[in-house]
Design a protein around this motif. Structure first.
Motif, PDB file in Angstrom:
ATOM      1  N   ALA A 167      75.026 -44.147  54.940  1.00  0.00           N
ATOM      2  CA  ALA A 167      74.772 -43.161  53.887  1.00  0.00           C
ATOM      3  C   ALA A 167      75.985 -42.267  53.667  1.00  0.00           C
ATOM      4  O   ALA A 167      76.343 -41.943  52.534  1.00  0.00           O
ATOM      5  N   ALA A 168      76.620 -41.854  54.771  1.00  0.00           N
ATOM      6  CA  ALA A 168      77.810 -41.014  54.644  1.00  0.00           C
ATOM      7  C   ALA A 168      78.959 -41.798  54.029  1.00  0.00           C
ATOM      8  O   ALA A 168      79.712 -41.277  53.191  1.00  0.00           O
ATOM      9  N   LEU A 169      79.120 -43.063  54.446  1.00  0.00           N
ATOM     10  CA  LEU A 169      80.202 -43.870  53.878  1.00  0.00           C
ATOM     11  C   LEU A 169      79.997 -44.096  52.378  1.00  0.00           C
ATOM     12  O   LEU A 169      80.947 -44.026  51.584  1.00  0.00           O
ATOM     13  N   GLY A 170      78.766 -44.348  51.963  1.00  0.00           N
ATOM     14  CA  GLY A 170      78.493 -44.540  50.543  1.00  0.00           C
ATOM     15  C   GLY A 170      78.713 -43.264  49.739  1.00  0.00           C
ATOM     16  O   GLY A 170      79.216 -43.310  48.614  1.00  0.00           O
ATOM     17  N   PHE A 171      78.338 -42.120  50.320  1.00  0.00           N
ATOM     18  CA  PHE A 171      78.555 -40.850  49.623  1.00  0.00           C
ATOM     19  C   PHE A 171      80.044 -40.569  49.447  1.00  0.00           C
ATOM     20  O   PHE A 171      80.492 -40.131  48.387  1.00  0.00           O
ATOM     21  N   ALA A 172      80.828 -40.846  50.492  1.00  0.00           N
ATOM     22  CA  ALA A 172      82.271 -40.622  50.395  1.00  0.00           C
ATOM     23  C   ALA A 172      82.915 -41.543  49.364  1.00  0.00           C
ATOM     24  O   ALA A 172      83.783 -41.132  48.582  1.00  0.00           O
ATOM     25  N   LYS A 173      82.492 -42.809  49.367  1.00  0.00           N
ATOM     26  CA  LYS A 173      83.044 -43.742  48.400  1.00  0.00           C
ATOM     27  C   LYS A 173      82.675 -43.357  46.975  1.00  0.00           C
ATOM     28  O   LYS A 173      83.490 -43.473  46.041  1.00  0.00           O
ATOM     29  N   LYS A 174      81.443 -42.894  46.786  1.00  0.00           N
ATOM     30  CA  LYS A 174      80.991 -42.506  45.455  1.00  0.00           C
ATOM     31  C   LYS A 174      81.823 -41.361  44.893  1.00  0.00           C
ATOM     32  O   LYS A 174      82.122 -41.319  43.689  1.00  0.00           O
ATOM     33  N   ASN A 175      82.247 -40.436  45.735  1.00  0.00           N
ATOM     34  CA  ASN A 175      82.997 -39.267  45.285  1.00  0.00           C
ATOM     35  C   ASN A 175      84.499 -39.439  45.414  1.00  0.00           C
ATOM     36  O   ASN A 175      85.249 -38.491  45.160  1.00  0.00           O
ATOM     37  N   GLY A 176      84.957 -40.619  45.859  1.00  0.00           N
ATOM     38  CA  GLY A 176      86.383 -40.885  45.902  1.00  0.00           C
ATOM     39  C   GLY A 176      87.132 -40.168  46.998  1.00  0.00           C
ATOM     40  O   GLY A 176      88.312 -39.834  46.804  1.00  0.00           O
ATOM     41  N   VAL A 177      86.499 -39.896  48.122  1.00  0.00           N
ATOM     42  CA  VAL A 177      87.156 -39.239  49.254  1.00  0.00           C
ATOM     43  C   VAL A 177      86.908 -40.067  50.503  1.00  0.00           C
ATOM     44  O   VAL A 177      86.031 -40.937  50.543  1.00  0.00           O
ATOM     45  N   GLY A 178      87.723 -39.787  51.507  1.00  0.00           N
ATOM     46  CA  GLY A 178      87.514 -40.445  52.790  1.00  0.00           C
ATOM     47  C   GLY A 178      86.490 -39.691  53.618  1.00  0.00           C
ATOM     48  O   GLY A 178      86.240 -38.500  53.419  1.00  0.00           O
ATOM     49  N   VAL A 179      85.924 -40.381  54.588  1.00  0.00           N
ATOM     50  CA  VAL A 179      84.889 -39.734  55.421  1.00  0.00           C
ATOM     51  C   VAL A 179      85.496 -38.591  56.221  1.00  0.00           C
ATOM     52  O   VAL A 179      84.792 -37.650  56.599  1.00  0.00           O
ATOM     53  N   GLU A 180      86.793 -38.665  56.505  1.00  0.00           N
ATOM     54  CA  GLU A 180      87.410 -37.578  57.262  1.00  0.00           C
ATOM     55  C   GLU A 180      87.485 -36.286  56.449  1.00  0.00           C
ATOM     56  O   GLU A 180      87.665 -35.200  57.016  1.00  0.00           O
ATOM     57  N   ASP A 232      75.769 -25.513  54.937  1.00  0.00           N
ATOM     58  CA  ASP A 232      74.348 -25.250  54.787  1.00  0.00           C
ATOM     59  C   ASP A 232      73.895 -25.672  53.408  1.00  0.00           C
ATOM     60  O   ASP A 232      74.495 -25.302  52.392  1.00  0.00           O
ATOM     61  N   GLY A 233      72.827 -26.437  53.326  1.00  0.00           N
ATOM     62  CA  GLY A 233      72.304 -26.913  52.064  1.00  0.00           C
ATOM     63  C   GLY A 233      71.507 -25.860  51.338  1.00  0.00           C
ATOM     64  O   GLY A 233      71.254 -24.762  51.842  1.00  0.00           O
ATOM     65  N   PRO A 234      71.056 -26.154  50.122  1.00  0.00           N
ATOM     66  CA  PRO A 234      70.288 -25.179  49.342  1.00  0.00           C
ATOM     67  C   PRO A 234      68.943 -24.837  49.978  1.00  0.00           C
ATOM     68  O   PRO A 234      68.382 -23.784  49.693  1.00  0.00           O
ATOM     69  N   LYS A 235      68.424 -25.706  50.855  1.00  0.00           N
ATOM     70  CA  LYS A 235      67.144 -25.446  51.505  1.00  0.00           C
ATOM     71  C   LYS A 235      67.301 -24.913  52.926  1.00  0.00           C
ATOM     72  O   LYS A 235      66.321 -24.822  53.667  1.00  0.00           O
ATOM     73  N   GLY A 236      68.514 -24.599  53.301  1.00  0.00           N
ATOM     74  CA  GLY A 236      68.754 -24.050  54.627  1.00  0.00           C
ATOM     75  C   GLY A 236      69.080 -25.073  55.683  1.00  0.00           C
ATOM     76  O   GLY A 236      69.463 -24.702  56.807  1.00  0.00           O
ATOM     77  N   ASP A 237      68.965 -26.348  55.407  1.00  0.00           N
ATOM     78  CA  ASP A 237      69.291 -27.383  56.386  1.00  0.00           C
ATOM     79  C   ASP A 237      70.766 -27.740  56.271  1.00  0.00           C
ATOM     80  O   ASP A 237      71.419 -27.479  55.263  1.00  0.00           O
ATOM     81  N   ARG A 238      71.278 -28.382  57.319  1.00  0.00           N
ATOM     82  CA  ARG A 238      72.688 -28.777  57.334  1.00  0.00           C
ATOM     83  C   ARG A 238      72.859 -30.094  56.601  1.00  0.00           C
ATOM     84  O   ARG A 238      72.113 -31.065  56.804  1.00  0.00           O
ATOM     85  N   VAL A 239      73.869 -30.133  55.693  1.00  0.00           N
ATOM     86  CA  VAL A 239      74.153 -31.333  54.927  1.00  0.00           C
ATOM     87  C   VAL A 239      75.653 -31.579  54.982  1.00  0.00           C
ATOM     88  O   VAL A 239      76.439 -30.709  55.385  1.00  0.00           O
ATOM     89  N   ILE A 240      76.036 -32.758  54.578  1.00  0.00           N
ATOM     90  CA  ILE A 240      77.465 -33.037  54.415  1.00  0.00           C
ATOM     91  C   ILE A 240      77.828 -32.819  52.950  1.00  0.00           C
ATOM     92  O   ILE A 240      76.967 -32.879  52.063  1.00  0.00           O
ATOM     93  N   ALA A 241      79.089 -32.547  52.693  1.00  0.00           N
ATOM     94  CA  ALA A 241      79.550 -32.274  51.334  1.00  0.00           C
ATOM     95  C   ALA A 241      80.993 -32.715  51.183  1.00  0.00           C
ATOM     96  O   ALA A 241      81.752 -32.783  52.166  1.00  0.00           O
ATOM     97  N   ALA A 242      81.348 -33.025  49.938  1.00  0.00           N
ATOM     98  CA  ALA A 242      82.734 -33.345  49.579  1.00  0.00           C
ATOM     99  C   ALA A 242      83.329 -32.117  48.895  1.00  0.00           C
ATOM    100  O   ALA A 242      82.732 -31.567  47.968  1.00  0.00           O
ATOM    101  N   ARG A 243      84.477 -31.698  49.355  1.00  0.00           N
ATOM    102  CA  ARG A 243      85.108 -30.498  48.814  1.00  0.00           C
ATOM    103  C   ARG A 243      86.228 -30.893  47.853  1.00  0.00           C
ATOM    104  O   ARG A 243      87.093 -31.707  48.183  1.00  0.00           O
ATOM    105  N   PHE A 244      86.193 -30.265  46.672  1.00  0.00           N
ATOM    106  CA  PHE A 244      87.208 -30.497  45.658  1.00  0.00           C
ATOM    107  C   PHE A 244      87.849 -29.157  45.302  1.00  0.00           C
ATOM    108  O   PHE A 244      87.150 -28.148  45.146  1.00  0.00           O
TER     109      PHE A 244
END
Length: 602
Positions: free
Chosen positions: A87-100, A106-118
């Motif tokens: 799931a993380a690899l697909g998200f990174a590929k979709k947004n054109g960034v590497g997993v590193e 913190d997500g909008p609901k208070g849980d921890r999520v991963i994100a791509a920073r631009f």
């Protein structure tokens, strides 16, 4: 972050007064658009006939960097046992960034999520200006533009220099092949070398040393004060016209007020004629003494080094020539009664389909007499004024000074001994001439003016000349609807020659088709209209070939000699639909070729 002033100037040939304001506004708004996202202070605009300049104070050195995060799946789904999941690899590929490059937030609901920073922004101010300066300057709005030299650039007038300075340093850019600079050039007659500029203060000071007042408000104030001082020295008062001051302000870079005098014998001419001629022809200011017009005129020169007496003498000669012409025209016109001048209106067309100006004048008189009781006017006065409302259009004075139409009619009516109310109504029926103009003051003037406009509306709508909107030059206008060829707006000469006529309205055909005339009957549409004896008539729904086309093809065949017909006739090379529509012509051509023997060319 440090900040500095940004200065952009375009130096060109003299711009018309009407072009300076819109172009300066476009330069200011376009420059601020280039600085979108960059912190800056107030913008100041400067203009002369030969330059447009905008200075933006306190401009930051770069656009701030902004981080934007794109949220992905929950951390529990994206990472298992410290390793990235599919799931993380697909998200990174979709947004054109590497997993590193993925981060945990913190997500909008208070849980921890991963994100791509631009990251966005960070461009320096000089880079932003250099990248968009050429498009900004070449895209400034002008009613009319021109090309010059061998280049392809179009502008209001040829421009020769572009100054682009930020923080005292030149911004490296090119506009229409002209590299930017950081030195300003002054008045045409100034002999000083170009001077460097860094901000608004140094820009204004450098131009002032070179005989240019770039601040328009300062230049306007100098003109007002200078005219008042020169008038006081001659013992007169200047009759200031704010619109004329605004125009003169945009005609000079270094104003020099001067005074001149013309012959006193010309003062017997109508005062409005003298004032209008001064304003329209020479842009000079009249003077008053005890409320009466004097022979002292004030002008504003743009020559800081010229001979004041010589310049004043030249202005006087040009203006006096106009006055002497007016004196002759005025004397000649008064030899003929106003009603006799109006007899020539039978040769002046009003609008195609609505008769002549004489017909319109007669309708105005009749309609004004009918409306007089509703507006509290004397019917006889309204009828007389309406019957002479357009008579002055053929006088010599109005032909030379079209802006005096109506006023000269009043003077000539008074010269003929007509009632003062009739003379006043002849002049006032043109009011209001524009949005800020006042209405007629007399009931007769209101009646005749209303009759004139009602006749225009009814006539033009009656023949299909319907205004389309505010952008239509013949559309609605303050003081009445405008119609094609209205001499209220066109003047007597254009109305006399029909220069304001709109083209005939096209007839609207079936299925939205537009044509200028009703359709002609086609051959083959009725009995006895067959293409040739023995051939069936062409169906009405098929357009086929026009008579001229068939005749020309037949003539070409005779000149070239008969040849075997192609399969399908002479139209065999066409598509099946066109062959069907032209079947009659094909049969005619095939029969003609088969009847003629084949000839060989020698």
């Amino acid at each position: 972050m440090s900040s500095a002033d940004l200065l952009i100037e375009v130096r060109c040939e003299e711009l018309p007064v009407s072009m300076i304001g819109p172009a300066l506004d476009g330069l200011e708004s376009g420059l601020l658009a280039l600085l979108k996202g960059v912190e800056h202070g107030a913008a100041r605009a400067f203009s002369t006939p030969r330059r447009l300049c905008v200075v933006v104070e306190g401009v930051a050195g770069a656009r701030p960097v902004e981080d934007r995060y794109v949220h992905g799946p929950n951390l529990s789904v994206a990472k298992k046992d410290g390793a990235w999941t599919g799931a993380a690899l697909g998200f990174a590929k979709k947004n054109g960034v590497g997993v590193e490059a993925l981060v945990e937030i913190d997500g909008p609901k208070g849980d921890r999520v991963i994100a791509a920073r631009f990251s966005a922004g960070g461009e320096t101010t000089p880079a932003l200006i250099a990248g968009g300066l050429e498009a900004l300057i070449l895209g400034l709005p002008f009613k009319k533009s021109m090309r010059w030299g061998s280049g392809a650039a179009r502008w209001g007038r040829p421009f020769h220099q572009v100054i682009a300075v930020y923080g005292g340093a030149r911004i490296d850019a090119t506009v229409a092949g002209i590299p930017t600079t950081d030195a300003v050039i002054g008045h045409r007659l100034s002999t000083l070398a170009p001077g460097p500029v860094a901000n608004a203060e140094t820009y204004l000071a450098a131009l002032r040393d070179r005989h240019v007042l770039a601040d328009r408000a300062e230049r306007r104030a100098v003109i007002r004060e200078g005219l008042a001082a020169v008038a006081a020295g001659r013992g007169v008062e200047v009759a200031l016209n704010e619109a004329l001051i605004d125009e003169v302000t945009d005609l000079v870079e270094w104003p020099v007020p001067l005074a001149a005098t013309f012959a006193e014998e010309l003062l017997h001419l109508p005062p409005r004629l003298l004032v209008e001629s001064m304003r329209v022809n020479q842009r000079v200011f009249p003077t008053l003494r005890d409320g009466q017009l004097t022979n002292v005129i004030l002008t504003v020169s743009n020559n800081p080094f010229g001979d004041a007496a010589l310049i004043a003498e030249g202005n006087k000669r040009v203006l006096a020539a106009r006055f002497y012409d007016a004196q002759f025209f005025y004397a000649e016109d008064r030899k003929t009664p106003l009603a006799q001048h109006g007899e020539g209106l039978v040769k002046m067309r009003w609008v195609k389909g609505l008769g002549t100006m004489a017909d319109k004048q007669e309708r105005i008189g009749t309609l004004a007499q009918s409306l007089a009781s509703l507006l509290g006017a004397d019917p006889l006065v309204a009828f007389q004024a309406g019957s002479l409302a357009k008579a002055d259009l053929l006088t010599l004075m109005v032909g030379e000074f079209p802006e005096l139409q109506g006023h000269m009619g009043r003077l000539y009516a008074q010269n003929d001994g007509l009632d003062a109310k009739v003379a006043l109504a002849i002049e006032e029926h043109y009011l209001p001439r524009f949005a800020a103009d006042g209405p007629p003051t007399s009931a007769a003037g209101q009646t005749v003016g209303l009759a004139d406009r009602l006749d225009t509306l009814a006539g033009c709508f009656g023949i299909g000349l319907v205004p389309k909107g505010s952008a239509d030059p013949q559309g609605p206008a303050p003081g009445g609807e405008r119609c094609a060829g209205d001499p209220l707006r066109l003047g007597p000469r254009r109305a006399a020659h029909g220069l304001g006529r709109r083209r005939p309205r096209r007839l609207r055909g079936p299925r939205g088709q537009r044509r200028r005339h009703p359709p002609r009957p086609r051959r083959g549409d009725g009995p006895g209209d067959a293409v040739h004896p023995g051939a069936p008539a062409r169906p009405a729904q098929g357009r086929g070939l026009r008579h001229g086309a068939r005749r020309r093809r037949a003539q070409r065949g005779r000149r070239r000699g008969a040849r075997p017909a192609r399969p399908g006739g002479r139209l065999g090379h066409l598509g099946p639909l066109r062959r069907l529509r032209g079947a009659g012509a094909a049969r005619e051509a095939r029969a003609e070729h088969l009847q003629r023997p084949r000839q060989r060319r020698v």
